[in-house]
Scaffold this motif. Structure first.
Motif, short mmCIF file in Angstrom:
data_model
loop_
_atom_site.label_atom_id
_atom_site.label_comp_id
_atom_site.label_asym_id
_atom_site.label_seq_id
_atom_site.Cartn_x
_atom_site.Cartn_y
_atom_site.Cartn_z
N VAL A 8 13.35 10.87 -81.48
CA VAL A 8 12.24 10.42 -80.46
C VAL A 8 12.07 9.16 -80.64
O VAL A 8 11.65 8.96 -81.97
CB VAL A 8 11.18 11.23 -80.17
CG1 VAL A 8 10.19 10.77 -78.80
CG2 VAL A 8 11.52 12.68 -79.99
N HIS A 9 12.31 7.99 -80.04
CA HIS A 9 11.97 6.60 -80.34
C HIS A 9 11.05 5.89 -79.46
O HIS A 9 11.26 6.07 -77.97
CB HIS A 9 13.22 5.86 -80.38
CG HIS A 9 14.16 6.10 -81.45
ND1 HIS A 9 14.30 5.85 -82.76
CD2 HIS A 9 15.10 6.94 -81.36
CE1 HIS A 9 15.09 6.28 -83.56
NE2 HIS A 9 15.81 7.16 -82.78
N PRO A 10 9.93 5.53 -79.73
CA PRO A 10 9.19 4.72 -78.90
C PRO A 10 9.74 3.52 -78.59
O PRO A 10 9.82 2.54 -79.43
CB PRO A 10 7.58 4.70 -79.25
CG PRO A 10 7.77 5.51 -80.59
CD PRO A 10 9.07 5.69 -80.81
N VAL A 11 10.01 2.97 -77.24
CA VAL A 11 10.52 1.50 -77.08
C VAL A 11 9.52 0.67 -76.28
O VAL A 11 9.25 1.27 -75.07
CB VAL A 11 11.81 1.95 -76.57
CG1 VAL A 11 12.49 0.32 -76.31
CG2 VAL A 11 12.87 2.65 -77.42
N SER A 12 9.32 -0.42 -76.56
CA SER A 12 8.37 -1.52 -75.79
C SER A 12 9.19 -2.81 -75.66
O SER A 12 8.72 -3.77 -75.04
CB SER A 12 7.15 -1.54 -76.54
OG SER A 12 7.17 -2.11 -77.73
N ASP A 13 10.35 -2.87 -76.43
CA ASP A 13 11.18 -4.17 -76.01
C ASP A 13 12.58 -3.67 -76.09
O ASP A 13 12.97 -3.10 -75.00
CB ASP A 13 10.92 -5.10 -77.43
CG ASP A 13 11.49 -6.37 -77.18
OD1 ASP A 13 11.96 -6.74 -76.30
OD2 ASP A 13 11.01 -7.12 -78.20
N LYS A 14 13.60 -4.27 -76.70
CA LYS A 14 14.90 -3.90 -76.45
C LYS A 14 15.36 -3.34 -77.94
O LYS A 14 14.91 -3.99 -78.96
CB LYS A 14 15.78 -5.06 -76.05
CG LYS A 14 17.23 -4.84 -76.19
CD LYS A 14 18.07 -5.86 -75.83
CE LYS A 14 19.50 -5.38 -75.60
NZ LYS A 14 20.19 -4.71 -76.63
N GLU A 15 15.84 -2.05 -77.90
CA GLU A 15 16.54 -1.39 -79.05
C GLU A 15 17.88 -0.84 -78.74
O GLU A 15 18.15 -0.43 -77.81
CB GLU A 15 15.47 -0.25 -79.33
CG GLU A 15 14.33 -0.76 -80.09
CD GLU A 15 13.44 0.33 -80.96
OE1 GLU A 15 14.51 1.26 -81.71
OE2 GLU A 15 12.32 0.34 -80.82
#
Length: 218
Positions: free
Chosen positions: A143-150
Motif C-alpha cells: 500500500v502506497h499513499p500518493v499525493s503527487d505522481k508515482e
C-alpha cells in the motif's frame, strides 16, 4: 500528532527501517521478507513478542508499555516508554522516526484485530506520508499513499485498487486496464479492482491523498 522528547543526540538508524504494529503478525512471504531484511526494526507496544515469534529481535519498542512484558526482552532492545494517551503507539513510533531523521519506512501489522484500530492505522499511514515516505505491506497488498505522481512496478495483471484517503483528489493513471484521466473517485468503490496491463503503471494525484493497493502474486 504530538511530539515527544526521546533523547538528545539523534541515533543512526540504518535503512531499511521497518515498523511492526500490533495487528495480526504477517504470514505472506512479502511482509515476512520485509521483516527479515529490516536493518532497523521498531515495534509498537505489544508487537515485540510477535517479532520474536518470527525470529526477529526488535531494535526498539515504543509505546505506553501496557501490553508488553519487559522481562521477556533479551538484551539489546531499546525500550522507549511514552504514556501520553492522546496518540496511538503507531503514531508514537512514527514521531520517533521523524525526530531521528528517518526519511522512509515500511509498516507491517496494520491490519487484523479490531477494525477501529485497522482504519486508524491506514489513516495514520496517509497522514504521516506528508512528512516522510511511507508504505505498508500486508498479507494481501503493498500500500502506497500518493499525493503527487508515482511510478510503480508490479507483476503484470496485478489487481490495483485506488481509495481516497484525504481531500477530494483528482486522479490520472497510465498502464491500468480502466484508465482515469483527471477524474475524481466518484464513490468509495470507484477505484477498486483495476488491473495493471504490464509490469509498470503510474498514478498522478492532485488535491488530496490516494492509497494505492497493489495485490501480491499468489
Amino acid at each position: 500528532m504530538a511530539q515527544y522528547g526521546v533523547g538528545g543526540v539523534k541515533r543512526n538508524l540504518p535503512e531499511p527501517v521497518v515498523i511492526l504494529a500490533d495487528g495480526n503478525p504477517p504470514t505472506h512471504p512479502a511482509p515476512l521478507s520485509t521483516l527479515q531484511t529490516a536493518n532497523t526494526l521498531i515495534c509498537t507496544d505489544g508487537a515485540g513478542e510477535k517479532a520474536k515469534m518470527l525470529d526477529r529481535h526488535p531494535d526498539f519498542i515504543i509505546g505506553d508499555m501496557d501490553s508488553h512484558n519487559k522481562a521477556s526482552l533479551s538484551h539489546g532492545t531499546d525500550i522507549i516508554e511514552l504514556t501520553d494517551q492522546n496518540s496511538t503507539d503507531l503514531e508514537k513510533a512514527l514521531d520517533f522516526c521523524i525526530q531521528e531523521g528517518v526519511v522512509s519506512a515500511t509498516l507491517l501489522g496494520l491490519s487484523g484485530g479490531r477494525e477501529d484500530h485497522m482504519l486508524a492505522n491506514f489513516a495514520i499511514l496517509s497522514g504521516v506520508s506528508k512528512k516522510m515516505k511511507l508504505s505498508a505491506v500486508t498479507d494481501y497488498h503493498t500500500v502506497h499513499p500518493v499525493s503527487d505522481k508515482e511510478d510503480f512496478s508490479c507483476i503484470s495483471n496485478s489487481t490495483v485498487s485506488l481509495l481516497t484517503a484525504h481531500g477530494q483528489p483528482t486522479v490520472t493513471t497510465t498502464g491500468l486496464r480502466f484508465p482515469l484521466q483527471d477524474q475524481c473517485l466518484l464513490s468509495s468503490g470507484h477505484g477498486v479492482s483495476n488491473f495493471a496491463e504490464t509490469d509498470k503503471f503510474s498514478v498522478k494525484v492532485a488535491g488530496g491523498i490516494v492509497l494505492v493497493f497493489i495485490r501480491h502474486g499468489d
